[in-house]
Write a protein that holds these residues in place. Structure first.
Motif, PDB file in Angstrom:
ATOM      1  N   CYS A  71       0.825  -1.205   0.000  1.00 17.74           N
ATOM      2  CA  CYS A  71       0.000   0.000   0.000  1.00 17.74           C
ATOM      3  C   CYS A  71       0.864   1.262   0.000  1.00 17.74           C
ATOM      4  CB  CYS A  71      -0.934  -0.005   1.212  1.00 17.74           C
ATOM      5  SG  CYS A  71      -2.238  -1.249   1.093  1.00 17.74           S
ATOM      6  N   HIS A  75       0.137   1.122  -3.914  1.00 23.55           N
ATOM      7  CA  HIS A  75      -1.241   1.578  -4.071  1.00 23.55           C
ATOM      8  C   HIS A  75      -1.429   3.050  -3.706  1.00 23.55           C
ATOM      9  CE1 HIS A  75      -2.588  -2.871  -3.464  1.00 23.55           C
ATOM     10  NE2 HIS A  75      -2.083  -2.655  -4.662  1.00 23.55           N
ATOM     11  N   ARG A  76      -0.725   3.526  -2.658  1.00 24.98           N
ATOM     12  CA  ARG A  76      -0.899   4.913  -2.230  1.00 24.98           C
ATOM     13  C   ARG A  76      -0.015   5.879  -3.027  1.00 24.98           C
ATOM     14  NH1 ARG A  76      -4.988   6.427   1.747  1.00 24.98           N
ATOM     15  NH2 ARG A  76      -5.709   4.428   2.526  1.00 24.98           N
ATOM     16  N   CYS A  82      -4.393   5.024  -5.687  1.00 21.61           N
ATOM     17  CA  CYS A  82      -4.588   5.837  -4.475  1.00 21.61           C
ATOM     18  C   CYS A  82      -6.028   6.340  -4.414  1.00 21.61           C
ATOM     19  CB  CYS A  82      -3.607   7.000  -4.467  1.00 21.61           C
ATOM     20  SG  CYS A  82      -3.692   8.001  -2.969  1.00 21.61           S
ATOM     21  N   CYS A  85      -8.024   3.749  -2.915  1.00 23.18           N
ATOM     22  CA  CYS A  85      -7.814   3.668  -1.468  1.00 23.18           C
ATOM     23  C   CYS A  85      -8.689   4.683  -0.740  1.00 23.18           C
ATOM     24  CB  CYS A  85      -6.342   3.915  -1.130  1.00 23.18           C
ATOM     25  SG  CYS A  85      -5.213   2.659  -1.734  1.00 23.18           S
ATOM     26  N   ASP A  89     -11.783   4.154   1.832  1.00 18.99           N
ATOM     27  CA  ASP A  89     -11.730   4.697   3.191  1.00 18.99           C
ATOM     28  C   ASP A  89     -12.954   5.539   3.511  1.00 18.99           C
ATOM     29  OD1 ASP A  89      -8.140   5.347   3.041  1.00 18.99           O
ATOM     30  OD2 ASP A  89      -9.264   3.504   3.389  1.00 18.99           O
ATOM     31  N   CYS A 106     -11.013  -4.058  -0.883  1.00 13.34           N
ATOM     32  CA  CYS A 106     -10.948  -2.803  -1.622  1.00 13.34           C
ATOM     33  C   CYS A 106     -10.737  -3.080  -3.116  1.00 13.34           C
ATOM     34  CB  CYS A 106      -9.835  -1.921  -1.074  1.00 13.34           C
ATOM     35  SG  CYS A 106      -8.168  -2.495  -1.499  1.00 13.34           S
ATOM     36  N   ASN A 108      -8.327  -2.490  -4.829  1.00 17.52           N
ATOM     37  CA  ASN A 108      -6.976  -2.983  -5.095  1.00 17.52           C
ATOM     38  C   ASN A 108      -6.812  -4.426  -4.637  1.00 17.52           C
ATOM     39  OD1 ASN A 108      -5.947  -0.544  -6.227  1.00 17.52           O
ATOM     40  ND2 ASN A 108      -5.853   0.319  -4.167  1.00 17.52           N
ATOM     41  N   GLN A 131      -5.149  -4.229   5.137  1.00 16.78           N
ATOM     42  CA  GLN A 131      -3.986  -4.596   4.347  1.00 16.78           C
ATOM     43  C   GLN A 131      -3.556  -6.018   4.705  1.00 16.78           C
ATOM     44  OE1 GLN A 131      -1.110  -1.495   5.033  1.00 16.78           O
ATOM     45  NE2 GLN A 131      -2.566   0.118   4.552  1.00 16.78           N
TER      46      GLN A 131
END
Length: 445
Positions: A71, A75-76, A82, A85, A89, A106, A108, A131
């Protein structure tokens, strides 16, 4: 995207009135001590290795522990992933009832869990644990490799990060979320306590009343934490002073030794107070008190992956594995330690049975008449090597098994070239299905 709402034990969320003087909503960042909360969740992660983070409603990460490379480094970082993500959230945390949690995968393709922080029905933030992947679901390498190619990630580094993700059981999630939901309630109650106290300083009677209420809530939170410690399938030991004169354990630790709760377990206690109903051993040698995990940690030393044996007075042996961490007061001075251990007795029994079984099988294979047995592993890239060759190979073809293990080519050199392709093909097929193949003797040259 998969979503599931958890059904944990009920958490009693008391209504709390909380707002600024002008009536506007309070934001989470203004009512928690992020440094103190960060220190707490760091200690929790080091003990149980369950990642978590505290978010406000804008998607800002206020505190976190155990975030995974997949992440933070992938991913971030990529704008598109992102965006997924932040979407997860913010949107997937909606409509989660107080005292409940939502489990979701998620966009991802990583599992997350969320429980809300509520204050008087006002949603002010979320606790995320995530995660991770479930231990009973196989890794879909092709899915993640396709993600790496789609978003331009280094494929091999991305897969390495994937393989580091924690693999948790559903029981782990239920236990962890029970703690997190209690923690969310604690944040709500503590936030109220701080603001209420600041509003009441001008009136002595109001201050006294607020302090009394705070003490009641503190006791309730202490009872909740004690309940969580008794619920987890881990033996937890608390050292109450830097000299480790008093050590107590949770419910499971007392059950292991068949002793009443609250019994002092410290081998460092004063003469006449030291317990005689158990001993600790490591590698067959009894551990002196000053080298025991709780005592070492109370002296400021972190203990990791400590494997030892608890021997009860009746001779029962329990193999355990765990960690220990120092506890410090607000000034950084040592005040004790906390340690957590799991029972690995069954795992050790299975390992020993497997070892004996392998020894027995090797003894049998080494003494088979006019035969040889070998174990060959085939890697995904097509390469392979011998893991085991029985002693019978020397009687058959005159080559020593140790020499073959060190240099497989000496075996290949005596096989006629016209049979080599067929032999290799049979070896590859045998990795997936039983194969019958005629043995070649050394004189067929």
């Amino acid at each position: 995207m998969k979503v599931k709402t958890g059904q944990p034990p009920e958490i009693n969320l008391n209504p709390v009135h909380i707002s600024k003087a002008d009536g506007t909503a309070i934001e989470l960042t203004s009512i928690i001590d992020t440094e103190a909360v960060q220190s707490l969740i760091n200690d929790f992660y080091r003990l149980v290795h369950i990642p978590m983070a505290l978010f406000d409603l804008k998607g800002n990460v206020l505190v976190s522990a155990g975030w995974q490379d997949i992440c933070t480094k992938f991913h971030r970082v990529n704008p598109e992933t992102c965006k997924y993500c932040i979407e997860s959230d913010q949107k997937l945390s909606l409509n989660v009832a107080p005292g409940k949690y939502k489990l979701y995968k998620c966009r991802n393709n990583i599992w997350d869990v969320v429980t809300p922080i509520m204050v008087e029905g006002q949603h002010i933030g979320n606790i995320f644990s995530g995660q991770f992947l479930f231990e009973d679901e196989p890794l879909d390498y092709e899915l993640f490799r396709s993600q790496a190619r789609k978003y331009g990630f280094n494929e091999e580094e991305y897969i390495k990060a994937l393989e580091k993700i924690p693999r948790l059981s559903r029981e782990d999630i239920d236990t962890g979320m029970a703690f997190f939901m209690t923690f969310a309630n604690m944040i709500s109650q503590l936030s109220y306590s701080n603001i209420k106290l600041s509003q009441s300083l001008a009136e002595r009677d109001a201050v006294v009343e607020a302090l009394q209420e705070s003490e009641k809530r503190e006791k309730a939170r202490s009872n909740e934490l004690a309940a969580v410690l008794d619920a987890v399938p881990v033996a937890v030991y608390t050292t109450h002073d830097p000299q480790a004169l008093k050590i107590t354990g949770n419910r499971l630790s007392c059950e292991w030794l068949r002793i009443p709760p609250g019994t002092n377990l410290s081998k460092s206690a004063h003469e006449g107070e030291r317990p005689e109903f158990f001993k600790l051993f490591k590698d067959g040698v009894e551990i002196p008190p000053e080298k025991m995990p709780s005592q070492l940690s109370a002296a400021g030393i972190e203990v990791n992956d400590c494997e030892l044996d608890i021997v009860s007075a009746d001779g029962r042996i329990r193999h355990v594995l765990g960690n220990a961490r120092p506890l410090r007061d607000e000034n950084g001075n040592l005040r004790g330690s906390i340690s957590a251990f799991i029972d690995i007795t069954e795992r050790k029994r299975v390992e020993e049975a497997l070892r004996k079984s392998e020894e027995h099988l090797r003894l049998l294979s080494d003494n088979l008449p006019d035969s040889a047995v070998y174990q060959y592993t085939l890697d995904p890239d097509g390469s392979g090597c011998f893991q085991y060759v029985s002693a019978g190979i020397e009687r058959l073809i005159g080559l020593n098994s140790r020499d073959i293990l060190n240099d497989p080519s000496i075996l290949y050199r005596i096989i006629p070239s016209q049979y080599m392709g067929e032999l290799i093909e049979a070896g590859v097929r045998s990795a997936h299905e039983p194969v019958s193949y005629t043995h070649l003797r050394a004189h067929e040259t």
